[in-house]
Design a protein around this motif. Structure first.
Motif, PDB file in Angstrom:
ATOM      1  N   UNK A 193       0.826  -1.213   0.000  1.00  0.00           N
ATOM      2  CA  UNK A 193       0.000   0.000   0.000  1.00  0.00           C
ATOM      3  C   UNK A 193       0.861   1.264   0.000  1.00  0.00           C
ATOM      4  N   UNK A 194       2.012   1.205   0.663  1.00  0.00           N
ATOM      5  CA  UNK A 194       2.908   2.367   0.738  1.00  0.00           C
ATOM      6  C   UNK A 194       3.869   2.450  -0.438  1.00  0.00           C
ATOM      7  N   UNK A 195       3.805   1.499  -1.334  1.00  0.00           N
ATOM      8  CA  UNK A 195       4.742   1.424  -2.451  1.00  0.00           C
ATOM      9  C   UNK A 195       4.669   2.675  -3.326  1.00  0.00           C
ATOM     10  N   UNK A 196       5.822   3.186  -3.739  1.00  0.00           N
ATOM     11  CA  UNK A 196       5.815   4.345  -4.649  1.00  0.00           C
ATOM     12  C   UNK A 196       5.287   3.986  -6.040  1.00  0.00           C
ATOM     13  N   UNK A 197       5.125   2.682  -6.319  1.00  0.00           N
ATOM     14  CA  UNK A 197       4.600   2.253  -7.619  1.00  0.00           C
ATOM     15  C   UNK A 197       3.096   2.468  -7.708  1.00  0.00           C
ATOM     16  N   UNK A 198       2.449   2.809  -6.592  1.00  0.00           N
ATOM     17  CA  UNK A 198       1.010   3.083  -6.547  1.00  0.00           C
ATOM     18  C   UNK A 198       0.219   1.923  -7.156  1.00  0.00           C
ATOM     19  N   UNK A 199       0.396   0.757  -6.529  1.00  0.00           N
ATOM     20  CA  UNK A 199      -0.241  -0.463  -7.022  1.00  0.00           C
ATOM     21  C   UNK A 199      -1.757  -0.410  -6.842  1.00  0.00           C
TER      22      UNK A 199
END
Length: 168
Positions: free
Chosen positions: A120-126
Motif C-alpha cells: 500500500x505504501x509502495x511508490x509504484x502506486x499499485x
C-alpha cells in the motif's frame, strides 16, 4: 548654474521618461533617476551639454534601451528566494524520522500485514488487483485485511508514542 539646468530640464525629463518607460517595461522614475545620474557625471567630466534638451532626449532614449535590454536578460526566480512553502532541513529530518518509525513498525506487524502495508505504501502506486495478486489473496478480502492491519498498526504506534511522551 547646475540648479538652473536641473530646474529647466525637470519637466522635459518627466515627460520624456513617462513616454519611454512603457516601451522598455520600466518605471518612469527609474529612467529619470538614471538620466539625472548620467547628467551629473556629464557635468563633472565635460560640463553642461551644448543643447541640454537634445542631450536629455538622447539620454532618456539610451537609458530606455539599456533598461529594455536588461529586462530582456533578467529572468525571475523560479521560486521566491525565501520560499516558506518548502520544508526546511528540520522538517525534512523529522519527516524522514517519522517514515523510518512507520516502516519499522510495519515490519513488526504480524502475519502478512507487513507485505500488505508495504504494498500500500509502495511508490509504484499499485492497484488493489495488483496487491491481491502479489499477496496471493482475493481482491475482495483485501479491504478487510487492510482494515485489520491498519488497526494493528494504529494500536502499535499509539502505544509507542504514549511510551515516549514525557509524563507530567
Amino acid at each position: 548654474m547646475t540648479h538652473d539646468l536641473v530646474a529647466a530640464l525637470r519637466p522635459l525629463l518627466t515627460a520624456e521618461a513617462s513616454a519611454e518607460a512603457y516601451a522598455c517595461a520600466t518605471e518612469p522614475a527609474d529612467l529619470e533617476q538614471a538620466v539625472w545620474v548620467r547628467l551629473l557625471e556629464r557635468l563633472g567630466a565635460d560640463g553642461p551639454p551644448a543643447d541640454p534638451a537634445a542631450w536629455l532626449r538622447a539620454a532618456v532614449r539610451a537609458e530606455a534601451r539599456r533598461a529594455g535590454h536588461m529586462a530582456h536578460l533578467e529572468r525571475p526566480y523560479a521560486s521566491e528566494p525565501v520560499d516558506d512553502t518548502r520544508p526546511g532541513p528540520e522538517r525534512l529530518a523529522l519527516g524522514a524520522d517519522r517514515r523510518r518509525a512507520l516502516h519499522s513498525a510495519v515490519r513488526r506487524l504480524p502475519g502478512r500485514c507487513p507485505r500488505l502495508i508495504a504494498a500500500l505504501l509502495s511508490p509504484q502506486d499499485l492497484t488493489y488487483r495488483e496487491i491481491a495478486d502479489e499477496l496471493g489473496i482475493s481482491q475482495g478480502s483485501l479491504g478487510p485485511e487492510r482494515s485489520r492491519c491498519l488497526g494493528c498498526l494504529r494500536r502499535m504506534l499509539t502505544a509507542e508514542v504514549a511510551a515516549h511522551e514525557p509524563r507530567g
